[in-house]
Design an enzyme around this catalytic site. Structure first.
Site: not given
Ligand code: NAD
Length: 441
Positions: A81, A126-128
């Site tokens: 994201v 962001g992050k995943g």
């Protein structure tokens, strides 16, 4: 027929019941949106900026197959994201955990936007994550999952676009695989110039000194500021630490050098109590070898409920979100909750802690040491430089102290919580940039 691959979904693993129940009900992204709304009100954020920030810019979902050691093919679900890139490339960790969901990743990505802005870094949020239990796959499988996921992310990431890092369930080794995979997709001419596609790498392949301990170190700098303000002596203080991975173990270790002792620890396998204090070096080594605190010879096994009732000076939550709800907040017997984890207190839990006069160092500030040193790594990669550990620590200390003072000052001015103040400082910075740039076209 025996050799036919069978497809399993990645969600068929189990989580300890208490937190699993909570996880399914907890809407982490809504919680983060709630803090955004509150902070926006406090500083009078223009409505259009609040609207933009209320949703991520991009939400990427990838289902990808991986061949397991037994020859079967398992399908994994991965997320990235990208919340906001106004201030710079998207930046944030990759989580491997069985509870990973789009909602969590959206919340964590938004928090990265606030964290980078609060720390004044030229980076966005962001992050995943990939939904599976990394403790239940082999090292070789872990490598194939990582490489396949990063290959699938393709040009959605890049050193000037989106820069992943470690989070729960991932480490420096995973970042080395990620970097190597990305390097092999860009063509030989550019290979050396894309080292900065991920941070938190091993030092041997372009990582920085001080990154492994950075989140814990930054948290300790914050705790030192808090202690100084209150004339509280860290020498002789007691800690309880939930989560003894990267953040929890380094926080415990660095605080032990200041004379504070860790008397209880917990992780996904259970909780241990030792009134004499654990040796954080030995426990960290144990966890590195055994992947959990389970079976560690020193300490008495206690329940999760007992853990949150232990009388100590400081609680370091360093595991997952939504760990301190109403019940835990009522039971806690500490002076300070220093949030190593992201989102460990639910809003209801936080309210009770505040009513009970228990201080909270909020995640967006308290665990920002990790992304700050990730930024130092990225700068070193861009300039082909190697900074000394002293240089990294010195810069980090100054950065944490500055952010801490800004948050405390705004909290005093606006009479709001430290968490809302941390969001507000970040939002002011983001609002200035939107104010100058306006909206395209
Ligand atoms: P890690 O994988 O190294 O450690 C996670 C720890 O949490 C492990 O001890 C694990 O056993 C424990 N855990 C997992 N599920 C649990 C459960 N259900 N109950 C109790 N314990 C459980 O991860 P980490 O990098 O140390 O991250 C911990 C927290 O810190 C996360 O919230 C992460 O987002 C946050 N954080 C990490 C960094 C970083 O640089 N690694 C930076 C900022 C914030």
């Amino acid at each position: 027929m025996d050799n036919q691959p069978t497809v399993n979904t990645a969600g068929s693993v189990s989580v300890p019941p208490a937190s699993a129940e909570k996880h399914h009900k907890y809407e982490f992204f809504k919680v983060v949106q709630g803090y955004l709304d509150e902070a926006a009100g406090v500083i009078g954020l223009p409505e259009y900026i609040q609207t933009i920030l209320s949703q991520p810019k991009n939400e990427i979902i990838i289902n990808f197959p991986v061949k397991m050691d037994d020859g079967t093919i398992r399908l994994f679900k991965g997320y990235r994201v990208q919340h906001n890139n106004l201030l710079g490339p998207y930046k944030g960790g990759i989580r491997y955990h069985e509870s990973v969901s789009l909602d969590d990743v959206k919340a964590l990505a938004a928090m990265m936007t606030w964290k980078c802005a609060l720390m004044n870094l030229p980076l966005g949020g962001g992050k995943g994550g990939v939904k599976f239990d990394p403790n239940k796959v082999s090292r070789e499988e872990l490598q194939r999952i990582t490489r396949r996921f990063f290959h699938a992310l393709g040009s959605n990431i890049g050193p000037d676009t989106d820069i992943p890092a470690p989070d729960v369930g991932t480490d420096a080794k995973a970042m080395a695989w990620a970097m190597d995979t990305y390097m092999n997709t860009v063509g030989s001419l550019f290979r050396q110039s894309v080292k900065g596609v991920v941070t938190g790498k091993p030092v041997a392949v372009g990582g920085t000194l001080g990154r492994e301990k950075a989140t814990g170190q930054g948290l300790v700098y914050c705790i030192q500021e808090w202690a100084e303000e209150r004339d509280f002596q860290l020498g002789g203080a007691t800690l309880i630490v939930q989560g003894f991975g990267n953040v929890g173990s380094f926080t415990s270790l660095i605080l032990s050098r200041l004379g504070a002792s860790t008397i209880a620890v917990g992780d996904h396998t259970g909780y241990l109590y030792n009134p004499e204090g654990f040796n954080p070096h030995k426990l960290q080594d144990w966890v590195k070898k055994n992947r959990s605190i389970a079976g560690y010879p020193a300490g008495k096994s206690i329940s999760r409920e007992e853990f949150f009732k232990i009388k100590a000076d400081i609680l370091i939550p360093a595991a997952l979100e939504n760990q301190i709800g109403i019940e835990e907040a009522k039971n806690l017997q500490v002076k300070l909750v220093a949030e190593g984890a992201n989102g460990p207190c639910s809003p209801e839990g936080e309210k009770i802690l505040i009513e009970r006069g228990i201080d909270i160092l909020p995640d967006v500030l308290a665990n920002a040491g990790g992304v700050t040193v990730s930024y130092y790594e990225w700068v070193q990669n861009k300039r082909s430089e190697h900074w000394t550990l002293e240089e990294v620590d010195e810069r980090l200390e100054k950065a944490m102290q500055r952010a801490y003072r800004e948050v405390v000052e705004l909290a005093r001015q606006k009479k709001c919580s430290m968490r809302v103040a941390a969001y507000a400082v970040a939002l002011q910075r983001i609002a200035s940039a939107y104010g100058e740039r306006d909206i395209f076209p």
